[in-house]
Write a protein that holds these residues in place. Sequence first.
Motif, PDB file in Angstrom:
ATOM      1  N   THR A 147       0.836  -1.208   0.000  1.00 48.02           N
ATOM      2  CA  THR A 147       0.000   0.000   0.000  1.00 48.02           C
ATOM      3  C   THR A 147       0.864   1.248   0.000  1.00 48.02           C
ATOM      4  OG1 THR A 147      -1.793  -1.158   1.151  1.00 48.02           O
ATOM      5  CG2 THR A 147      -1.792   1.244   1.257  1.00 48.02           C
ATOM      6  N   ALA A 148       1.927   1.244   0.802  1.00 45.38           N
ATOM      7  CA  ALA A 148       2.831   2.388   0.832  1.00 45.38           C
ATOM      8  C   ALA A 148       3.558   2.553  -0.498  1.00 45.38           C
ATOM      9  CB  ALA A 148       3.832   2.230   1.970  1.00 45.38           C
ATOM     10  N   LEU A 149       3.962   1.461  -1.114  1.00 51.58           N
ATOM     11  CA  LEU A 149       4.645   1.533  -2.407  1.00 51.58           C
ATOM     12  C   LEU A 149       3.733   2.141  -3.475  1.00 51.58           C
ATOM     13  CD1 LEU A 149       7.210   0.750  -4.069  1.00 51.58           C
ATOM     14  CD2 LEU A 149       6.029  -1.396  -4.616  1.00 51.58           C
ATOM     15  N   GLU A 150       2.454   1.807  -3.414  1.00 53.39           N
ATOM     16  CA  GLU A 150       1.497   2.320  -4.395  1.00 53.39           C
ATOM     17  C   GLU A 150       1.303   3.834  -4.289  1.00 53.39           C
ATOM     18  OE1 GLU A 150      -1.284  -1.734  -4.694  1.00 53.39           O
ATOM     19  OE2 GLU A 150      -1.796  -0.118  -3.300  1.00 53.39           O
ATOM     20  N   SER A 151       1.746   4.404  -3.183  1.00 54.94           N
ATOM     21  CA  SER A 151       1.627   5.849  -2.987  1.00 54.94           C
ATOM     22  C   SER A 151       2.980   6.559  -3.072  1.00 54.94           C
ATOM     23  CB  SER A 151       0.995   6.141  -1.615  1.00 54.94           C
ATOM     24  OG  SER A 151      -0.285   5.552  -1.512  1.00 54.94           O
ATOM     25  N   ASP A 152       4.030   5.825  -3.412  1.00 48.53           N
ATOM     26  CA  ASP A 152       5.370   6.402  -3.480  1.00 48.53           C
ATOM     27  C   ASP A 152       5.524   7.164  -4.801  1.00 48.53           C
ATOM     28  OD1 ASP A 152       8.380   5.900  -2.202  1.00 48.53           O
ATOM     29  OD2 ASP A 152       8.383   6.194  -4.376  1.00 48.53           O
ATOM     30  N   ASP A 153       5.747   8.459  -4.736  1.00 44.70           N
ATOM     31  CA  ASP A 153       5.789   9.289  -5.942  1.00 44.70           C
ATOM     32  C   ASP A 153       6.892   8.857  -6.904  1.00 44.70           C
ATOM     33  OD1 ASP A 153       3.650  10.811  -5.122  1.00 44.70           O
ATOM     34  OD2 ASP A 153       4.875  12.395  -4.237  1.00 44.70           O
ATOM     35  N   GLU A 154       8.078   8.570  -6.378  1.00 49.15           N
ATOM     36  CA  GLU A 154       9.188   8.180  -7.250  1.00 49.15           C
ATOM     37  C   GLU A 154       8.849   6.914  -8.022  1.00 49.15           C
ATOM     38  OE1 GLU A 154      14.026   7.320  -7.074  1.00 49.15           O
ATOM     39  OE2 GLU A 154      12.841   7.276  -5.221  1.00 49.15           O
ATOM     40  N   PHE A 155       8.196   5.975  -7.337  1.00 42.37           N
ATOM     41  CA  PHE A 155       7.829   4.718  -7.992  1.00 42.37           C
ATOM     42  C   PHE A 155       6.693   4.936  -8.992  1.00 42.37           C
ATOM     43  CE2 PHE A 155       5.574   0.591  -8.097  1.00 42.37           C
ATOM     44  CZ  PHE A 155       6.622  -0.227  -8.482  1.00 42.37           C
ATOM     45  N   VAL A 156       5.637   5.597  -8.542  1.00 41.46           N
ATOM     46  CA  VAL A 156       4.462   5.797  -9.396  1.00 41.46           C
ATOM     47  C   VAL A 156       4.819   6.550 -10.675  1.00 41.46           C
ATOM     48  CG1 VAL A 156       2.239   6.990  -9.538  1.00 41.46           C
ATOM     49  CG2 VAL A 156       2.799   5.638  -7.518  1.00 41.46           C
ATOM     50  N   ASN A 157       5.732   7.510 -10.584  1.00 38.11           N
ATOM     51  CA  ASN A 157       6.095   8.302 -11.749  1.00 38.11           C
ATOM     52  C   ASN A 157       6.864   7.510 -12.805  1.00 38.11           C
ATOM     53  OD1 ASN A 157       4.888  10.605 -10.723  1.00 38.11           O
ATOM     54  ND2 ASN A 157       6.772  11.347  -9.749  1.00 38.11           N
ATOM     55  N   SER A 158       7.351   6.332 -12.435  1.00 40.40           N
ATOM     56  CA  SER A 158       8.101   5.504 -13.388  1.00 40.40           C
ATOM     57  C   SER A 158       7.297   4.338 -13.922  1.00 40.40           C
ATOM     58  CB  SER A 158       9.383   4.971 -12.721  1.00 40.40           C
ATOM     59  OG  SER A 158      10.243   6.021 -12.375  1.00 40.40           O
ATOM     60  N   VAL A 159       6.186   4.001 -13.262  1.00 40.66           N
ATOM     61  CA  VAL A 159       5.379   2.848 -13.657  1.00 40.66           C
ATOM     62  C   VAL A 159       4.429   3.234 -14.776  1.00 40.66           C
ATOM     63  CG1 VAL A 159       3.685   1.164 -12.842  1.00 40.66           C
ATOM     64  CG2 VAL A 159       5.558   1.837 -11.360  1.00 40.66           C
ATOM     65  N   SER A 160       4.195   2.295 -15.678  1.00 42.33           N
ATOM     66  CA  SER A 160       3.261   2.523 -16.770  1.00 42.33           C
ATOM     67  C   SER A 160       1.865   2.783 -16.232  1.00 42.33           C
ATOM     68  CB  SER A 160       3.230   1.293 -17.699  1.00 42.33           C
ATOM     69  OG  SER A 160       2.122   1.326 -18.556  1.00 42.33           O
ATOM     70  N   LEU A 161       1.102   3.634 -16.929  1.00 47.80           N
ATOM     71  CA  LEU A 161      -0.287   3.884 -16.539  1.00 47.80           C
ATOM     72  C   LEU A 161      -1.104   2.596 -16.525  1.00 47.80           C
ATOM     73  CD1 LEU A 161      -1.042   7.223 -18.439  1.00 47.80           C
ATOM     74  CD2 LEU A 161      -0.649   6.910 -16.000  1.00 47.80           C
ATOM     75  N   GLN A 162      -0.650   1.601 -17.285  1.00 53.95           N
ATOM     76  CA  GLN A 162      -1.326   0.316 -17.291  1.00 53.95           C
ATOM     77  C   GLN A 162      -1.345  -0.273 -15.885  1.00 53.95           C
ATOM     78  OE1 GLN A 162       0.456  -2.494 -19.951  1.00 53.95           O
ATOM     79  NE2 GLN A 162      -1.023  -4.107 -19.548  1.00 53.95           N
ATOM     80  N   SER A 163      -0.332   0.077 -15.080  1.00 55.95           N
ATOM     81  CA  SER A 163      -0.268  -0.411 -13.710  1.00 55.95           C
ATOM     82  C   SER A 163      -0.914   0.575 -12.743  1.00 55.95           C
ATOM     83  CB  SER A 163       1.187  -0.625 -13.279  1.00 55.95           C
ATOM     84  OG  SER A 163       1.791  -1.654 -14.026  1.00 55.95           O
ATOM     85  N   VAL A 164      -0.531   1.871 -12.839  1.00 56.76           N
ATOM     86  CA  VAL A 164      -0.924   2.799 -11.793  1.00 56.76           C
ATOM     87  C   VAL A 164      -2.387   3.182 -11.876  1.00 56.76           C
ATOM     88  CG1 VAL A 164       1.375   3.746 -11.624  1.00 56.76           C
ATOM     89  CG2 VAL A 164      -0.250   4.862 -13.135  1.00 56.76           C
ATOM     90  N   SER A 165      -3.027   3.045 -13.034  1.00 55.63           N
ATOM     91  CA  SER A 165      -4.439   3.417 -13.143  1.00 55.63           C
ATOM     92  C   SER A 165      -5.317   2.627 -12.202  1.00 55.63           C
ATOM     93  CB  SER A 165      -4.915   3.252 -14.583  1.00 55.63           C
ATOM     94  OG  SER A 165      -4.793   1.914 -14.997  1.00 55.63           O
ATOM     95  N   ALA A 166      -4.840   1.406 -11.842  1.00 53.29           N
ATOM     96  CA  ALA A 166      -5.633   0.558 -10.964  1.00 53.29           C
ATOM     97  C   ALA A 166      -5.774   1.152  -9.570  1.00 53.29           C
ATOM     98  CB  ALA A 166      -4.987  -0.834 -10.880  1.00 53.29           C
ATOM     99  N   PHE A 167      -4.786   1.987  -9.138  1.00 53.70           N
ATOM    100  CA  PHE A 167      -4.940   2.576  -7.828  1.00 53.70           C
ATOM    101  C   PHE A 167      -5.059   4.100  -7.913  1.00 53.70           C
ATOM    102  CE2 PHE A 167      -0.423   3.573  -7.734  1.00 53.70           C
ATOM    103  CZ  PHE A 167       0.207   2.456  -8.246  1.00 53.70           C
ATOM    104  N   GLY A 168      -5.523   4.588  -9.062  1.00 49.24           N
ATOM    105  CA  GLY A 168      -6.012   5.957  -9.142  1.00 49.24           C
ATOM    106  C   GLY A 168      -4.980   7.008  -9.429  1.00 49.24           C
ATOM    107  N   SER A 169      -3.743   6.676  -9.732  1.00 46.08           N
ATOM    108  CA  SER A 169      -2.735   7.683 -10.034  1.00 46.08           C
ATOM    109  C   SER A 169      -2.670   7.930 -11.538  1.00 46.08           C
ATOM    110  CB  SER A 169      -1.357   7.232  -9.526  1.00 46.08           C
ATOM    111  OG  SER A 169      -1.394   7.049  -8.130  1.00 46.08           O
TER     112      SER A 169
END
Length: 464
Positions: free
Chosen positions: A441-463
């Motif tokens: 859960t904390a990783l899913e909110s980590d800006d450095e991580f989220v900014n590098s992950v494809s939207l295919q992944s991050v869209s699932a948790f709203g980023s």
Amino acid sequence: MSSHPTVEHISQWFIKPHLPPNDSKPICHLSPWDVLMLSIQYIQKGLLFLKPSPPHNPPFSIDSLLGRLKHSLSLTLLHFYPLTGRLVTARPPSYSVFVDCDNSEGARFIYAKLDMTVSDILSPIDVPAVVQSFFDHDRAVNHDGHSLPLLSVQVTELTDGVFIGCSMNHCLADGNSFWRFFSAWSEIFRAQGDNYGSDDVCIPISHPPIHNRWFPAGCVPPINLPFKHHEEFISRFEAPPLRERIFHFTAESIAKLKAKANQESNTTEISSFQSLSALVWRCITRARSPSRDQRTICSVAADNRSRMEPPLPEEYFGNSVSTVAAETTLGELLEHDLGWAAWKIHVAVANHNDKAVRELMKKWLESPTVFQPDRFFDPYGVMISSSPRFDMYGNEFGMGKAVGVRSGYANMFDGKVMSYPGREGGGRIDLEICLSPATMTALESDDEFVNSVSLQSVSAFGSV
């Protein structure tokens, strides 16, 4: 009682080559790399396919697919004959473990069904727990290969798809060897076509496996272990509750990470994968929020084949892998930038050469031991295994390109990261990450991580 659909086993067979394997030996001795794996769990990896939709000529038939898979597997085992054997322990005056290639029923082949769709497997944010039921040998360790098949294939039919999962004894193969077996099976499946009734053929493959095991200087098989009973070196590890997710990284995102890491370290030597590994190490460590002086290790699986002098052939069938590690404290890791962490990983990988490999083997021979699962379970560490270089999506079985790669329960723990090529290729990488629920859960909110992950992944948790 769970209301979720469960996997139903319909039937099973044991598969052996129809012909005597070429140049086979009745006994396959294990190298030091192989013996190290006795207490580790089987390799469990598989591919998910969509059933061909109408109009398809000929119409899809599960019975026809099973027939072709079983026959092509039999032909493949002509080349990979040790997988049809069983482990045997020789006792006093020595204690050694080897493979009896003759006296066994062969590899197991299971047909199972599940009332779920491909979308039910791929769409959820987390990998569904039912995927673990797509594999045989649940929670078995490699030493169990004394009584269990060294290779078990489970074909699970979904409503609109098919999952082909392989459980392979890790004493016989590492990830490189596992996927070379899978590729050879796919190659033979395509070569046989619909004419799978003839048993008196040996279909050649483009990369035949090399079964001569590597032993360091002064080591003559069989290896004598300093034990009297397997209870002295076999342990069984049960992972704590975990969340398991697939994260997608585009080639463009990875290129930015590489450029950033090299610029920050004033070098051009850091690779794309080392840069991505550094990102994951930093972000997972930050998500765990340990104390500043807590030690943290990033371990990366390294193939020894090309590092040896002379190098081992890529077709070497067996284990030829070590883990290399970068270590620091939480404070140092997060006070410095991505490039600093990536450079530490780069140095660890670069220093893992022929001399280092042979020195590790020399120390092991002086005091032989067996890897224990607890050694990998470091609550503050990250372990990165598998490789985006493995040809996973090149394997086809009459249903087109696979739509996903998935793993079983085996060898999972908090901080385990498995790397796969992205389905569309072109430098894309997928990471299968296992973490405690709170850390994920904390990783899913980590800006450095989220900014590098494809939207295919991050869209699932709203980023976005």
